[in-house]
Design a protein around this motif. Structure first.
Motif, PDB file in Angstrom:
ATOM      1  N   THR A  79      56.994  14.910   5.124  1.00 41.26           N
ATOM      2  CA  THR A  79      58.160  15.585   5.678  1.00 41.26           C
ATOM      3  C   THR A  79      58.088  15.474   7.193  1.00 41.26           C
ATOM      4  O   THR A  79      57.065  15.793   7.796  1.00 41.26           O
ATOM      5  CB  THR A  79      58.190  17.069   5.259  1.00 41.26           C
ATOM      6  OG1 THR A  79      58.277  17.158   3.836  1.00 41.26           O
ATOM      7  CG2 THR A  79      59.383  17.785   5.886  1.00 41.26           C
ATOM      8  N   LYS A 107      63.882  16.448   8.539  1.00 41.98           N
ATOM      9  CA  LYS A 107      64.556  17.729   8.732  1.00 41.98           C
ATOM     10  C   LYS A 107      64.788  17.998  10.211  1.00 41.98           C
ATOM     11  O   LYS A 107      63.922  17.732  11.046  1.00 41.98           O
ATOM     12  CB  LYS A 107      63.716  18.863   8.136  1.00 41.98           C
ATOM     13  CG  LYS A 107      63.502  18.744   6.624  1.00 41.98           C
ATOM     14  CD  LYS A 107      62.785  19.954   6.070  1.00 41.98           C
ATOM     15  CE  LYS A 107      62.518  19.819   4.580  1.00 41.98           C
ATOM     16  NZ  LYS A 107      63.762  19.667   3.794  1.00 41.98           N
ATOM     17  N   GLU A 114      60.192  26.907  13.778  1.00 39.55           N
ATOM     18  CA  GLU A 114      60.976  26.656  12.572  1.00 39.55           C
ATOM     19  C   GLU A 114      60.291  25.602  11.705  1.00 39.55           C
ATOM     20  O   GLU A 114      60.272  25.706  10.468  1.00 39.55           O
ATOM     21  CB  GLU A 114      62.379  26.201  12.945  1.00 39.55           C
ATOM     22  CG  GLU A 114      63.313  26.046  11.749  1.00 39.55           C
ATOM     23  CD  GLU A 114      64.720  25.641  12.141  1.00 39.55           C
ATOM     24  OE1 GLU A 114      65.501  25.295  11.225  1.00 39.55           O
ATOM     25  OE2 GLU A 114      65.036  25.653  13.344  1.00 39.55           O
ATOM     26  N   LYS A 117      57.523  27.282   9.788  1.00 42.08           N
ATOM     27  CA  LYS A 117      58.049  28.060   8.658  1.00 42.08           C
ATOM     28  C   LYS A 117      58.324  27.157   7.461  1.00 42.08           C
ATOM     29  O   LYS A 117      58.055  27.524   6.315  1.00 42.08           O
ATOM     30  CB  LYS A 117      59.330  28.789   9.075  1.00 42.08           C
ATOM     31  CG  LYS A 117      59.101  29.950  10.027  1.00 42.08           C
ATOM     32  CD  LYS A 117      60.434  30.618  10.403  1.00 42.08           C
ATOM     33  CE  LYS A 117      60.204  31.761  11.371  1.00 42.08           C
ATOM     34  NZ  LYS A 117      61.493  32.406  11.772  1.00 42.08           N
ATOM     35  N   ILE A 118      58.856  25.966   7.737  1.00 42.12           N
ATOM     36  CA  ILE A 118      59.118  25.014   6.647  1.00 42.12           C
ATOM     37  C   ILE A 118      57.807  24.572   6.018  1.00 42.12           C
ATOM     38  O   ILE A 118      57.674  24.492   4.792  1.00 42.12           O
ATOM     39  CB  ILE A 118      59.908  23.801   7.173  1.00 42.12           C
ATOM     40  CG1 ILE A 118      61.306  24.226   7.635  1.00 42.12           C
ATOM     41  CG2 ILE A 118      60.012  22.714   6.100  1.00 42.12           C
ATOM     42  CD1 ILE A 118      62.081  23.122   8.325  1.00 42.12           C
ATOM     43  N   LYS A 120      55.068  26.135   5.713  1.00 45.77           N
ATOM     44  CA  LYS A 120      54.498  27.205   4.893  1.00 45.77           C
ATOM     45  C   LYS A 120      55.150  27.286   3.511  1.00 45.77           C
ATOM     46  O   LYS A 120      54.553  27.812   2.573  1.00 45.77           O
ATOM     47  CB  LYS A 120      54.644  28.547   5.614  1.00 45.77           C
ATOM     48  CG  LYS A 120      53.741  28.699   6.830  1.00 45.77           C
ATOM     49  CD  LYS A 120      53.964  30.045   7.510  1.00 45.77           C
ATOM     50  CE  LYS A 120      53.032  30.223   8.706  1.00 45.77           C
ATOM     51  NZ  LYS A 120      53.267  31.515   9.398  1.00 45.77           N
ATOM     52  N   LYS A 121      56.361  26.742   3.400  1.00 47.03           N
ATOM     53  CA  LYS A 121      57.100  26.854   2.141  1.00 47.03           C
ATOM     54  C   LYS A 121      56.976  25.632   1.246  1.00 47.03           C
ATOM     55  O   LYS A 121      57.453  25.648   0.106  1.00 47.03           O
ATOM     56  CB  LYS A 121      58.589  27.099   2.444  1.00 47.03           C
ATOM     57  CG  LYS A 121      58.871  28.419   3.163  1.00 47.03           C
ATOM     58  CD  LYS A 121      60.357  28.548   3.480  1.00 47.03           C
ATOM     59  CE  LYS A 121      60.654  29.842   4.223  1.00 47.03           C
ATOM     60  NZ  LYS A 121      62.103  29.966   4.567  1.00 47.03           N
ATOM     61  N   ILE A 122      56.370  24.553   1.754  1.00 44.35           N
ATOM     62  CA  ILE A 122      56.318  23.312   0.970  1.00 44.35           C
ATOM     63  C   ILE A 122      54.870  22.915   0.699  1.00 44.35           C
ATOM     64  O   ILE A 122      53.944  23.355   1.385  1.00 44.35           O
ATOM     65  CB  ILE A 122      57.044  22.154   1.696  1.00 44.35           C
ATOM     66  CG1 ILE A 122      56.363  21.832   3.033  1.00 44.35           C
ATOM     67  CG2 ILE A 122      58.514  22.501   1.909  1.00 44.35           C
ATOM     68  CD1 ILE A 122      56.956  20.645   3.756  1.00 44.35           C
ATOM     69  N   ASP A 123      54.689  22.088  -0.318  1.00 41.45           N
ATOM     70  CA  ASP A 123      53.358  21.558  -0.631  1.00 41.45           C
ATOM     71  C   ASP A 123      53.079  20.267   0.132  1.00 41.45           C
ATOM     72  O   ASP A 123      51.927  19.880   0.306  1.00 41.45           O
ATOM     73  CB  ASP A 123      53.247  21.296  -2.140  1.00 41.45           C
ATOM     74  CG  ASP A 123      53.361  22.593  -2.953  1.00 41.45           C
ATOM     75  OD1 ASP A 123      52.900  23.636  -2.458  1.00 41.45           O
ATOM     76  OD2 ASP A 123      53.934  22.546  -4.059  1.00 41.45           O
TER      77      ASP A 123
END
Length: 355
Positions: A79, A107, A114, A117-118, A120-123
């Protein structure tokens, strides 16, 4: 007295003090160029006063090789997070926007926070493409010191303004009397880094703010120096710039980054002009964490003169591609991409409109 009337008074005073010979000044800030061009400030200056922009756009000076690496990482399955104006910056043969269109996970974020934060939410592993001058680097230093997720890394492309200014002084084709120094950068680094332009190069240097009146005030101080044959460093943005700069920000930069020689797009390598993560932060360095093979890169595409625009040797209107093959909707060169790029600014506002 309204601002327009005050601007006209500044204009009259500048014209009264400006000598008959041609006077040249260079600024190194995209935000300055926005105000100068948008509000027609050049129309208020004497015809023999030449105010040009140097390499003051961080997006524009990001080497194609950095873009190529970011594209490779995104196409590899990682990512990739970055600022919106980085998407259309041309690499050697494509852009991050192209990679995104092909399905890569690219992204757009508005800050490094920001991006975290992303992450922390994805593997998936996330790489943040962090570009900018001394003004944006401290925020990246701060987040690394606070701690970031293990799947987060930074592909840094931070550049330092004073070494680029020194390069301009030493270019054979660029002759000028001094600098209008950037306010944002100066809030971080303070006044001291500009002293060499006065003591070593006999260059008048005035730190300026970003409002139209701020810039005219700085130009007035600059012209006054020329008129009185005095060469000195002046701070015309005292409400924001302290002589010592932002000490905490500089300390954070010194703890996290090391100063290295760095490539500037179309300009080449400038000594001590870049920042890289120190060894203790190497696990967050995308270059070391995610290895990719890169082919030879190409900074300047055929017909593009961005490298000459960035070094104040040419203006956008001297480019045959300007407004034709190269537009903000379809940028051919990096100077047309960002809102801080001179070609983009001149496309939006024209060269010398009236106030």
């Amino acid at each position: 007295m309204d601002k327009k009337e005050l601007a006209q008074r500044f204009s009259k005073k500048i014209k009264d003090l400006c000598p008959e010979r041609e006077v040249r000044a260079i600024h190194v800030c995209g935000t300055h160029e926005q105000a100068i061009t948008r509000y027609g400030l050049r129309s208020l200056l004497p015809d023999n006063f030449d105010l040009k922009m140097g390499p003051g756009c961080p997006v524009c000076v990001t080497p194609a090789r950095v873009i190529d690496r970011a594209i490779k990482l995104a196409r590899k399955g990682l990512t990739l997070a970055t600022f919106g104006d980085m998407l259309n910056v041309p690499g050697s043969s494509s852009s991050l926007s192209d990679a995104k269109s092909d399905g890569a996970d690219v992204k757009v974020v508005y800050s490094v926070n920001e991006a975290i934060k992303i992450a922390k939410k994805i593997d998936n592993d996330l790489v943040f493409l962090g570009v900018g001058f001394e003004t944006t680097a401290p925020s990246n230093a701060a987040v690394l010191e606070r701690g970031v997720p293990s799947n987060f890394s930074i592909l840094t492309c931070h550049r330092l303004i004073p070494p680029a200014m020194e390069l301009l002084v030493n270019l054979e084709n660029v002759n000028f009397d001094g600098f209008i120094a950037p306010g944002h950068v100066s809030t971080i680094i303070g006044e001291d880094p500009y002293e060499k332009f006065v003591s070593e190069y006999d260059m008048s240097t005035v730190i300026a703010g970003f409002e139209p009146l701020d810039i005219l005030f700085a130009v007035l101080k600059f012209v006054k120096q020329i008129d009185e044959e005095i060469i000195q460093l002046e701070n015309a943005y005292e409400r924001a710039v302290r002589p010592e700069g932002n000490i905490k920000a500089k300390e954070a930069l010194n703890r996290v980054f090391k100063v290295v020689d760095a490539e500037w797009r179309g300009i080449g390598e400038i000594e001590d002009s870049g920042l890289r993560l120190k060894d203790e932060y190497s696990k967050f360095d995308a270059r070391k964490k995610h290895d990719v093979t890169l082919e030879e890169s190409r900074d300047v595409h055929p017909g593009c003169i961005c490298h000459l625009v960035l070094t104040a040797q040419k203006t956008p209107k001297e480019c045959n591609l300007f407004k034709e093959k190269c537009t903000p909707q379809n940028p051919y060169g990096p100077c047309m991409v960002s809102e801080e790029g001179e070609c983009n600014i001149w496309y939006q506002y024209g060269e010398r409109p009236s106030l």
